[in-house]
Design an enzyme around this catalytic site. Structure first.
Site, short mmCIF file in Angstrom:
data_model
loop_
_atom_site.label_atom_id
_atom_site.label_comp_id
_atom_site.label_asym_id
_atom_site.label_seq_id
_atom_site.Cartn_x
_atom_site.Cartn_y
_atom_site.Cartn_z
N ASP A 1 -5.81 -7.78 1.63
CA ASP A 1 -6.02 -9.22 1.42
C ASP A 1 -6.94 -9.44 0.23
O ASP A 1 -6.72 -10.34 -0.59
CB ASP A 1 -6.65 -9.85 2.66
CG ASP A 1 -5.78 -9.76 3.90
OD1 ASP A 1 -4.55 -9.65 3.76
OD2 ASP A 1 -6.34 -9.83 5.02
N ASN B 1 0.86 -1.18 0.00
CA ASN B 1 0.00 0.00 0.00
C ASN B 1 0.90 1.24 0.00
O ASN B 1 2.13 1.13 0.03
CB ASN B 1 -0.99 -0.01 1.17
CG ASN B 1 -0.31 -0.01 2.54
OD1 ASN B 1 0.75 0.60 2.72
ND2 ASN B 1 -0.91 -0.68 3.50
N ARG B 2 0.28 2.38 -0.03
CA ARG B 2 1.02 3.64 -0.16
C ARG B 2 2.02 3.83 0.98
O ARG B 2 3.18 4.18 0.76
CB ARG B 2 0.01 4.78 -0.20
CG ARG B 2 0.55 6.13 -0.50
CD ARG B 2 -0.59 7.11 -0.78
NE ARG B 2 -1.64 7.05 0.23
CZ ARG B 2 -2.82 7.66 0.10
NH1 ARG B 2 -3.09 8.36 -0.99
NH2 ARG B 2 -3.73 7.57 1.06
N ALA B 3 1.57 3.57 2.21
CA ALA B 3 2.45 3.77 3.37
C ALA B 3 3.60 2.78 3.38
O ALA B 3 4.73 3.12 3.73
CB ALA B 3 1.64 3.65 4.65
N GLU B 4 3.32 1.52 2.99
CA GLU B 4 4.36 0.49 2.97
C GLU B 4 5.42 0.81 1.92
O GLU B 4 6.62 0.63 2.17
CB GLU B 4 3.72 -0.87 2.69
CG GLU B 4 2.90 -1.40 3.86
CD GLU B 4 2.04 -2.59 3.50
OE1 GLU B 4 1.64 -3.33 4.41
OE2 GLU B 4 1.75 -2.79 2.29
#
Length: 312
Positions: A265, A197-200
């Protein structure tokens, strides 16, 4: 591909899921007063629900849209492990869960009142190296009978051998999709696709000022790790697929965002099932985007059903 043809292909597709599993417990109740013991709300519990979480949620998402899912993982030899096994059986997921008596099954307990989460309590322990090595042998054997592999990393220790798993899958000619965790993406080198995701992604590449810089950083990471593609989920901005041809963007289809738990998921589960059914990556991304838009409108770790996904 026509809907009915795709449904038939899905029914024949087989996806192998490996990773960290957990049992999500929800305690629902109401709050009418503050505790006299401390300045905290008192929740009177009226209902309890249990759901399969982590890699188990990926598996049940695949089964929910009509695909065949096989889950390899490790749980404790305890009540929570038995409950998780039972839930997966109900969801028509084939399982091989090693019961490790030296750990307890990961449980995430959420207390919810008036549609708001009051607290989350986590209980988790990592499985032993010996147990994980035994699962690696089973994984290599299972590759031959599956079309696509999903490695769902929640950072709980279940994917200690992820590099060997990716290598074995590629050697067997199977696409391998990884939901990554942490800052060391080097361990996922050679995978077909990563779905941060964006944060990861920001943890790994650093911040970006605009879409052009995001594209540059994403493509650089894709090249460094020898990935076929990188799919970045961007919350209200939808998702972006980076591959050798460039970038493909999909705007979010969510009508209302109620709870993003488990949305990642759903994305990787739908991608894997659609690829196994013969859709190309761009088509699979569109289905994933639709499925994600459905689940964020539901409470907790939820799934998009076949009926919802294929409705116009």
């Amino acid at each position: 591909m026509k809907y009915e043809d795709l449904r038939q292909k899905l029914a024949q597709s087989r996806v192998l899921i490996v990773g960290d599993v957990m049992l999500d417990r929800y305690w629902f109740g109401d709050v009418e007063r503050i505790s006299p013991e401390a300045p905290v709300p008192v929740a009177k519990i009226s209902r309890v629900e249990e759901r399969a979480g982590g890699a188990a949620n990926v598996a049940r998402n695949i089964a929910a849209i009509g695909g065949q899912a096989t889950l390899l993982s490790v749980v404790g030899d305890d009540e929570a492990g038995t409950a998780l096994q039972s839930l997966l059986r109900q969801h028509n997921v084939a399982t091989s869960l090693y019961r490790d008596a030296s750990i307890t099954t990961t449980v995430k307990l959420r207390v919810i009142a008036r549609q708001q989460q009051l607290i989350r309590l986590d209980f988790e322990y990592s499985p032993s190296h010996e147990v994980l090595s035994a699962k690696l042998d089973e994984y290599r054997t299972a590759l031959a009978t599956h079309d696509v592999v999903v490695l769902s990393d929640y950072g709980k220790g279940g994917l200690t051998h992820v590099t060997s798993m990716i290598e074995a899958a590629r050697k067997a000619g199977k696409p391998v999709l990884v939901d990554p965790k942490g800052e060391d993406y080097g361990r996922y080198a050679g995978a077909t696709l990563l779905t941060p995701n964006r944060a990861e992604l920001r943890q790994v590449t650093g911040r970006w000022a605009d879409d052009a810089e995001l594209s540059r950083k994403a493509q650089q990471l894709r090249t460094e790790l020898n990935l076929d593609a990188l799919l970045v989920t961007r919350s209200e901005e939808g998702m972006s697929l980076f591959d050798a041809t460039g970038v493909t963007n999909q705007p979010t289809l969510a009508r209302e965002v109620f709870d993003v738990s488990g949305a990642g998921d759903t994305v990787i589960a739908t991608l894997a099932a659609m690829l196994a059914a013969g859709e190309n990556l761009a088509q699979a991304m569109r289905w994933s985007n639709k499925a994600a838009g459905l689940v964020v409108g539901k409470l907790g770790t939820a799934v998009a059903t076949s009926e919802e996904l294929f409705s116009d």
